[in-house]
Design a protein around this motif. Structure first.
Motif, mmCIF file in Angstrom:
data_model
loop_
_atom_site.group_PDB
_atom_site.id
_atom_site.type_symbol
_atom_site.label_atom_id
_atom_site.label_comp_id
_atom_site.label_asym_id
_atom_site.label_seq_id
_atom_site.Cartn_x
_atom_site.Cartn_y
_atom_site.Cartn_z
ATOM 1 N N ILE A 100 -19.417 49.287 -31.555
ATOM 2 C CA ILE A 100 -19.930 48.062 -30.921
ATOM 3 C C ILE A 100 -19.699 48.190 -29.412
ATOM 4 C CG2 ILE A 100 -19.862 45.537 -30.909
ATOM 5 C CD1 ILE A 100 -18.323 45.661 -33.560
ATOM 6 N N SER A 101 -20.764 48.048 -28.632
ATOM 7 C CA SER A 101 -20.605 48.218 -27.183
ATOM 8 C C SER A 101 -21.757 47.573 -26.417
ATOM 9 C CB SER A 101 -20.535 49.712 -26.842
ATOM 10 O OG SER A 101 -20.478 49.919 -25.449
ATOM 11 N N GLN A 102 -21.398 46.811 -25.412
ATOM 12 C CA GLN A 102 -22.416 46.230 -24.537
ATOM 13 C C GLN A 102 -23.100 47.337 -23.739
ATOM 14 O OE1 GLN A 102 -24.598 45.146 -21.515
ATOM 15 N NE2 GLN A 102 -22.580 45.749 -20.765
ATOM 16 N N SER A 103 -22.295 48.125 -23.037
ATOM 17 C CA SER A 103 -22.847 49.130 -22.119
ATOM 18 C C SER A 103 -23.389 50.352 -22.855
ATOM 19 C CB SER A 103 -21.753 49.591 -21.150
ATOM 20 O OG SER A 103 -20.705 50.229 -21.871
ATOM 21 N N GLU A 105 -21.704 52.891 -23.044
ATOM 22 C CA GLU A 105 -21.169 54.013 -22.258
ATOM 23 C C GLU A 105 -19.647 54.135 -22.335
ATOM 24 O OE1 GLU A 105 -23.112 56.179 -21.063
ATOM 25 O OE2 GLU A 105 -25.023 55.093 -21.062
ATOM 26 N N THR A 106 -18.980 53.231 -23.009
ATOM 27 C CA THR A 106 -17.516 53.245 -23.050
ATOM 28 C C THR A 106 -17.018 54.541 -23.690
ATOM 29 O OG1 THR A 106 -17.535 50.862 -23.177
ATOM 30 C CG2 THR A 106 -15.493 51.949 -23.857
ATOM 31 N N ILE A 107 -16.230 55.288 -22.934
ATOM 32 C CA ILE A 107 -15.905 56.653 -23.368
ATOM 33 C C ILE A 107 -15.107 56.681 -24.673
ATOM 34 C CG2 ILE A 107 -13.862 56.850 -21.871
ATOM 35 C CD1 ILE A 107 -16.308 59.682 -22.656
HETATM 36 C C1 F6R Z 1 -14.032 41.926 -21.379
HETATM 37 C C2 F6R Z 1 -14.761 43.141 -21.136
HETATM 38 C C3 F6R Z 1 -14.223 44.429 -21.702
HETATM 39 C C4 F6R Z 1 -15.334 45.141 -22.476
HETATM 40 C C5 F6R Z 1 -14.894 46.525 -22.927
HETATM 41 C C6 F6R Z 1 -15.939 47.194 -23.786
HETATM 42 O O1 F6R Z 1 -14.628 40.833 -20.764
HETATM 43 O O2 F6R Z 1 -15.791 43.106 -20.537
HETATM 44 O O3 F6R Z 1 -13.111 44.210 -22.515
HETATM 45 O O4 F6R Z 1 -15.671 44.328 -23.565
HETATM 46 O O5 F6R Z 1 -14.624 47.309 -21.812
HETATM 47 O O6 F6R Z 1 -17.145 47.347 -23.100
HETATM 48 P P1 F6R Z 1 -18.471 47.765 -23.817
HETATM 49 O O7 F6R Z 1 -18.861 46.607 -24.713
HETATM 50 O O8 F6R Z 1 -19.462 48.009 -22.753
HETATM 51 O O9 F6R Z 1 -18.177 48.978 -24.650
#
Ligand code: F6R
Length: 362
Positions: A100-103, A105-107
């Motif tokens: 699950i990830s917004q970006s 790109e989270t390593i």
């Molecule tokens: C909290 C926040 C971070 C991200 C985390 C994962 O407000 O923004 O905790 O949720 O770095 O980021 P994504 O979802 O991009 O993998």
């Protein structure tokens, strides 16, 4: 570009009704009592689910674990990716690993999914950013369609991730025969209401601003919730600490007696998720315990609740919703609380110190 809002974060908080429309809209099949996610994966081939993510996204995974077990009866785990990737987790071909990830790109999340894949897992991404690294690593993607999120603190991506978890759990439950058509239809009807209910939650901003005014000088905050509202409590605490730099802790409310209750005194604001749901009565007794020790209770409750105002100093009322979907509505006032407190303290809401929007190095 902020559409008339002073900060991206506030703009994104207010986009949530529209975002939920996007995440859910075209996917609900009320007549059939199912959802259409366009996934090739057969849920009947899955024996366990691992949700892998970081930060806010990991709390969405926690919610996903609960829904998956409650509705689809599949053993499910959630874990922060930085642990998962290095601890040699037990994974096989019947495991579905969900990043699950917004970006995207989270390593750590990327490496976590690689680790699961190397062990033979099936993989799915629940992602916002189109074409991002994780989308290229997984077999299939369920996009959350939240639109670009610019504020460093994640808000609309979180509610969209929660909605995606609900979609996934309904699909798995229907495919595995653990949820009747009628029960699924009832849930889907409630899902349809979410954009409007979140709209109503946004209208609580004046009350939240008043609470922020009252408590923004506090040194610490405690957030409590149970069942599906436990992740909401953690997310509320994370949001507050990220953008206001006030120390905030969260606990599943039932853990209070096992330590954190020692923190409670007249100076400690305690935010309690006390909406109607399976453990409502237990949460009420937790509120009593906080009050008995002088703690200040800020309760998030369901409209019409007459017990809570007898116990809590401040109450934020939210519209009635299916208890399993309540977190999607309840997180909204917690986002607003973090925002209002941070603004009162003069913090840089959209660019909090030491934080980056996407964490591409360990
Ligand atoms: C909290 C926040 C971070 C991200 C985390 C994962 O407000 O923004 O905790 O949720 O770095 O980021 P994504 O979802 O991009 O993998």
């Amino acid at each position: 570009e902020k559409g008339g809002f002073p900060h991206y974060m506030l703009k994104e908080i207010y986009e949530q009704p529209w975002v939920l429309e996007n995440t859910l809209g075209g996917r609900l099949r009320e007549e059939e009592g199912d959802v259409d996610l366009g996934l090739a994966l057969d849920p009947r081939e899955v024996e366990r689910v691992h949700f892998i993510a970081c930060g806010t996204a990991a709390y969405a995974g926690w919610y996903g674990k609960y829904l998956m077990e409650i509705l689809a009866r599949i053993p499910a785990e959630w874990e922060v990716a930085s642990e998962y990737r290095y601890r040699d987790p037990v994974v096989d071909g019947k495991t579905l690993a969900v990043a699950i990830s917004q970006s995207g790109e989270t390593i750590d999340t990327l490496e976590g999914i690689r680790e699961a894949k190397a062990k033979g897992a099936r993989t799915l991404g629940v992602i916002n950013a189109k074409g991002s690294s994780i989308t290229r690593e997984v077999e299939e993607v369920l996009y959350i369609h939240a639109g670009p999120e610019i504020g460093v603190a994640s808000t609309k991506a979180y509610t969209a991730m929660l909605a995606a978890m609900a979609l996934l759990a309904v699909r798995f439950a229907r495919a595995r025969g653990t949820l009747s058509k009628e029960a699924a239809q009832a849930l889907i009807r409630e899902m349809r209401k979410l954009p409007r209910l979140v709209e109503e939650a946004l209208e609580k901003r004046p009350i939240v601003a008043h609470i922020a005014e009252k408590y923004h000088q506090a040194q610490d905050f405690l957030f409590l919730g149970r069942h599906v509202q436990a992740p909401t409590a953690y997310e509320g605490a994370l949001k507050l600490k990220e953008i206001s730099y006030i120390h905030a802790e969260a606990y599943p409310a039932g853990e209070m007696k096992h330590g954190p209750i020692a923190l409670i005194d007249e100076r400690l604001p305690v935010v309690v998720l006390a909406t109607r749901g399976p453990l409502y009565e237990k949460t009420l007794s937790n509120i009593q315990e906080v009050r008995a020790r002088g703690g200040k209770v800020i309760a998030v409750a369901t409209e019409g609740d007459e017990e809570i105002p007898k116990l809590a100093q401040d109450v934020i009322y939210l519209p009635e919703v299916h208890p399993l979907l309540a977190p999607i509505v309840s997180v909204v006032p917690l986002q607003l609380l973090a925002y209002e407190v941070a603004v009162l303290l003069g913090r840089d809401v959209d660019q909090p110190r030491n934080l980056a929007k996407s964490v591409t190095v360990e």
